[in-house]
Each structure stands twice: as C-alpha cells, then as structure tokens.
Design a protein around this motif. Structure first.
Motif, mmCIF file in Angstrom:
data_model
loop_
_atom_site.group_PDB
_atom_site.id
_atom_site.type_symbol
_atom_site.label_atom_id
_atom_site.label_comp_id
_atom_site.label_asym_id
_atom_site.label_seq_id
_atom_site.Cartn_x
_atom_site.Cartn_y
_atom_site.Cartn_z
ATOM 1 N N ASN A 1 1.038 -1.008 0.324
ATOM 2 C CA ASN A 1 0.409 0.119 0.161
ATOM 3 C C ASN A 1 0.632 1.568 0.207
ATOM 4 O O ASN A 1 0.777 2.437 -1.223
ATOM 5 C CB ASN A 1 -0.982 -0.196 1.051
ATOM 6 N N ASP A 2 2.232 1.642 0.668
ATOM 7 C CA ASP A 2 3.174 2.625 0.931
ATOM 8 C C ASP A 2 3.582 2.989 -0.525
ATOM 9 O O ASP A 2 3.603 3.788 -1.154
ATOM 10 C CB ASP A 2 4.017 2.578 2.173
ATOM 11 N N GLN B 1 1.275 3.440 -2.849
ATOM 12 C CA GLN B 1 0.529 5.281 -2.695
ATOM 13 C C GLN B 1 2.027 6.568 -3.099
ATOM 14 O O GLN B 1 2.055 7.254 -2.649
ATOM 15 C CB GLN B 1 0.402 5.551 -1.573
ATOM 16 N N GLY B 2 2.923 5.836 -3.276
ATOM 17 C CA GLY B 2 3.867 6.713 -3.486
ATOM 18 C C GLY B 2 4.886 6.544 -2.260
ATOM 19 O O GLY B 2 5.772 7.783 -2.224
ATOM 20 N N LYS B 3 4.673 6.157 -1.286
ATOM 21 C CA LYS B 3 6.037 6.393 -0.231
ATOM 22 C C LYS B 3 6.927 5.888 0.019
ATOM 23 O O LYS B 3 7.045 4.897 -0.854
ATOM 24 C CB LYS B 3 5.090 5.619 1.136
ATOM 25 N N LYS B 4 8.224 7.155 0.552
ATOM 26 C CA LYS B 4 9.465 6.398 0.621
ATOM 27 C C LYS B 4 9.060 4.948 1.668
ATOM 28 O O LYS B 4 8.983 5.310 3.258
ATOM 29 C CB LYS B 4 10.491 7.105 1.307
ATOM 30 N N VAL B 5 9.897 3.380 1.235
ATOM 31 C CA VAL B 5 10.096 2.762 1.991
ATOM 32 C C VAL B 5 11.156 2.256 2.374
ATOM 33 O O VAL B 5 12.202 2.009 1.243
ATOM 34 C CB VAL B 5 9.032 1.388 1.790
ATOM 35 N N ALA B 6 11.988 1.941 3.568
ATOM 36 C CA ALA B 6 12.914 1.838 4.088
ATOM 37 C C ALA B 6 13.284 0.477 3.488
ATOM 38 O O ALA B 6 12.688 -0.181 3.688
ATOM 39 C CB ALA B 6 13.160 2.172 5.756
ATOM 40 N N GLN B 7 14.522 -0.144 3.431
ATOM 41 C CA GLN B 7 15.413 -0.791 2.666
ATOM 42 C C GLN B 7 14.777 -2.298 3.539
ATOM 43 O O GLN B 7 14.859 -2.967 3.837
ATOM 44 C CB GLN B 7 17.056 -0.644 1.802
ATOM 45 N N ALA B 8 14.749 -1.560 4.776
ATOM 46 C CA ALA B 8 15.157 -2.958 5.505
ATOM 47 C C ALA B 8 13.817 -3.840 5.896
ATOM 48 O O ALA B 8 13.053 -4.673 5.511
ATOM 49 C CB ALA B 8 15.551 -2.203 7.389
ATOM 50 N N ARG B 9 12.835 -2.625 5.164
ATOM 51 C CA ARG B 9 10.811 -2.448 5.433
ATOM 52 C C ARG B 9 10.535 -3.607 3.891
ATOM 53 O O ARG B 9 10.059 -4.617 4.361
ATOM 54 C CB ARG B 9 10.641 -1.989 5.183
ATOM 55 N N LEU B 10 11.294 -3.382 2.887
ATOM 56 C CA LEU B 10 11.340 -3.838 1.833
ATOM 57 C C LEU B 10 11.307 -5.542 1.593
ATOM 58 O O LEU B 10 10.784 -5.610 1.336
ATOM 59 C CB LEU B 10 11.737 -2.413 0.632
ATOM 60 N N ALA B 11 12.731 -5.536 2.945
ATOM 61 C CA ALA B 11 13.405 -6.046 2.508
ATOM 62 C C ALA B 11 12.777 -8.173 3.231
ATOM 63 O O ALA B 11 13.280 -9.006 3.451
ATOM 64 C CB ALA B 11 14.316 -6.738 3.313
ATOM 65 N N ARG B 12 12.088 -7.782 3.119
ATOM 66 C CA ARG B 12 10.664 -8.704 4.383
ATOM 67 C C ARG B 12 9.531 -9.091 3.233
ATOM 68 O O ARG B 12 9.004 -10.241 3.352
ATOM 69 C CB ARG B 12 9.552 -7.253 5.735
ATOM 70 N N ILE B 13 9.560 -8.010 2.051
ATOM 71 C CA ILE B 13 8.678 -9.054 1.177
ATOM 72 C C ILE B 13 9.442 -10.583 0.798
ATOM 73 O O ILE B 13 10.130 -10.374 0.067
ATOM 74 C CB ILE B 13 8.396 -8.116 0.161
ATOM 75 N N LEU B 14 9.407 -12.018 0.729
ATOM 76 C CA LEU B 14 9.753 -12.727 1.053
ATOM 77 C C LEU B 14 9.261 -13.358 -0.178
ATOM 78 O O LEU B 14 10.019 -14.404 -1.367
ATOM 79 C CB LEU B 14 9.135 -13.633 1.574
ATOM 80 N N TRP B 15 8.075 -13.410 -0.892
ATOM 81 C CA TRP B 15 7.931 -12.841 -2.633
ATOM 82 C C TRP B 15 6.754 -12.683 -3.052
ATOM 83 O O TRP B 15 5.560 -11.436 -2.761
ATOM 84 C CB TRP B 15 6.641 -14.799 -2.083
ATOM 85 N N LEU B 16 6.950 -12.497 -4.340
ATOM 86 C CA LEU B 16 6.324 -11.694 -5.631
ATOM 87 C C LEU B 16 5.320 -12.099 -6.611
ATOM 88 O O LEU B 16 6.460 -13.167 -7.113
ATOM 89 C CB LEU B 16 6.392 -10.479 -5.797
#
Length: 346
Positions: A275-276, A279-294
């Motif tokens: 969602n972030d 919406q074009g929000k800046k997402v910290a790399q550490a949080r992005l790294a939590r995505i395991l599968w797309l």
C-alpha cells in the motif's frame, strides 16, 4: 463418505475423509466432522466444568447437529464456558447453513468472523485448502499450500529463503530436538542445540505425502527454486477451487510498473508495504527486505475482471514481520480479487 485412506493421501489430520462430497469437488460437513471439532481441547469440558456443560458436550457428541437454544447455554455455571459454546455453535450453524465448506468459508470472510475462535477458522481453511489441492501431484505445491493455514518462520541462509513451520520449530526448540530428555536439559539451563529441519528437495520430495501431517519440511522459495513456483501453483489452484476462476500466476523479482493498477497483500505486513509503495511513499530498505515472494496474477477470462484492471497484471505479495514470522491470510483474496459481481442467475 469413506474412511479409506489411499497411500498417496495427504493432510489426513484435516479431517477431509470425515466430510461428504459436494458438487465441483467441494466438501460438506457431517456429524463426524463436528465430532472432530468437539474433540478439540477448546471444547472438551475441563475437570472443574459444571454438570450442565459436561452433559451438553456429551449430548453434542451423540448428536452433533442438534439445535441448542440460548436457555440451555445459560444453564452453564461458568460465563466463559457460555461464551465459548455460543461462539462454537454460532460457527457450526453458519457453516452448516452453506451448501459446502467452501461456500461457508467465503460467506464467513465476506461477512463478520468476529467472535469465532481462530482455531476453528484455521481448521475450516485447512479443509478448504485440502479440497483445493486434491489431485495435485507436486510436493512443492502441496508444501506451499500449508502456508494457507500454518504460520511459518522465515530464514535467509546461503542463497536460500527458507520457510519452516512455526509450531514445529517452537516444539523442537523447547526440547532441543531430544524429546523429554532435551526438555529436562533446557529447564536445567543447558542451551538447546540449533534446530535442524529437512528442506524439501528433489531428493526427498517423494517422502512428502507420508510426512505431510508432521509439517516438518522446510520450503525454499528463493528465486528459481521449485518452492517459488510451487507457491504460485498452489495459489492458482486455490483461486480456481474457491472462486471458479482460471488464473495464471508467476513469480517476479520486483514490481516495475508505471501503470500499476491492482495489488493484493497476502498478509498484514505485505498489505502495509505494498500500500505504501503504491501510494508513492518512501519505504525503508529494511522493510522492503521483508517481502519474501512477489507474483503476477492474470485472469484467463479478462471479461470477469473490473474494467479498470482488465488486461493489467495483478500483483501478489507475501512478507514476514520484524520477527521473521509469516502468517498468510488467504482470506485477503475474498475482498482483494478485482472480480465483477456474478451475473444474476449465474
């Protein structure tokens, strides 16, 4: 209904053999299935239970589908027990009112699941997932489908992205993997050894069916690994079974789409992150790294999709939380899939 179990059966603990067959490969609840629910520790009266609760439990074991009125529940001495039984009987009646377990599952998540103990929803999801995977021959897809109803822990190790059953890891971690002796060592202050668990591979995949109820295989969903494709295959089967829609799903490394129209987070964390991003929000790399599968989902029949999404990819995301836990919510597909309402009479 048959209690015969084939050598290639899997997830026997789901109770699917206690169900009746419904149209389109679906399942219908039976008295025996409700007896399995009544055997759960959440419903077996404790030693201190009053005579009225013991009698109610016994009566339901004898005739699980009987009506129980509010006056009878009110005779139970313990207020918590009254609430527990009201929740269970409400759940039972809502499931029994539907033509199949699948339609009950959809109706529950389209409505309100408030007050229903999570264990009952998990048991229902287990049964629905079992029906969806009937006939599936790929052990990687079957192991991936365990995510629909079993929380996982994630670990990144030497290029692998491993998912292991959270309950199994906790159980082995408590006793150090040595059973009762290990438990004594842990209680005495000895550090438990690192928990070891088999990773599903081409070499041991033939063992999956025999061990499926133990949930003791880890799944590698790193890019290019069979588990990554297995998850896509399991999701496609689940959607076909529950929604009657043919879809293709493929894993992708990133979302690079300037005309990103639709996405579905398959858990709380993935929903928040995507969602972030959308919406074009800046997402910290550490949080992005939590995505395991797309994944990218495409409908075989685009006419069934909302016009603004027709012909566009639908992105699916799965993520772990800050503690490396993954709790998939397949029910997010109920509200998340951009389907047109079914035509009247269809």
């Amino acid at each position: 209904m048959s209690a015969m179990l084939s050598p290639g059966d899997f997830w026997v603990a789901s109770g699917h053999h206690l169900c009746e067959a419904a149209p389109h490969g679906r399942l219908r609840a039976t008295a025996d299935l409700w007896r399995a629910f009544l055997a759960r520790p959440e419903l077996v009266p404790p030693e201190e239970a009053c005579a009225a609760e013991v009698a109610l439990h016994a009566a339901l074991l004898a005739e699980p589908e009987q009506a129980v009125d509010a006056a009878r529940i009110a005779t139970l001495a313990d207020a918590d027990a009254q609430e527990n039984w009201r929740h269970f009987l409400g759940f039972r009646d809502r499931v029994a009112a539907a033509p199949s377990l699948e339609e009950a599952w959809l109706a529950l998540y389209r409505g309100d699941v408030g007050g229903i103990p999570p264990i009952f929803l998990q048991m229902l999801t287990h049964l629905v997932a079992r029906a969806a995977m009937e006939g599936e021959g790929d052990p990687f897809a079957l192991r991936a489908a365990e995510l629909f109803y079993r929380p996982q822990r994630a670990a990144i190790n030497q290029g692998s992205l491993l998912l292991a059953d959270q309950e199994v890891l906790e159980m082995r971690g408590r006793d150090g993997g040595f059973g009762a002796l290990g438990q004594l060592l842990v209680e005495a202050g000895a550090p438990p050894r690192e928990v070891e668990i088999d990773v599903l591979s081409d070499m041991n995949a033939h063992l999956y069916h025999g061990r499926s109820d133990a949930h003791d295989f880890a799944l590698d969903i790193a890019e290019g690994r069979p588990g990554q494709q297995g998850l896509a295959r399991a999701m496609a089967r689940f959607i076909r079974h529950l929604f009657g829609e043919e879809v293709t799903i493929r894993a992708v490394p990133t979302i690079e789409d300037r005309d990103w129209r639709w996405h579905i987070g398959l858990d709380t964390e993935a929903t928040s992150i995507t969602n972030d991003l959308w919406q074009g929000k800046k997402v910290a790399q550490a949080r992005l790294a939590r995505i395991l599968w797309l994944g990218v989902l495409e409908f075989t029949n685009p006419a069934r999709v909302l016009p603004r999404v027709a012909g566009k990819p639908i992105y699916l995301a799965l993520a772990m939380d800050a503690a490396n836990r993954l709790r998939m919510k397949p029910q997010n597909l109920v509200a998340g899939l951009p389907l047109l309402p079914p035509e009247k009479g269809a």
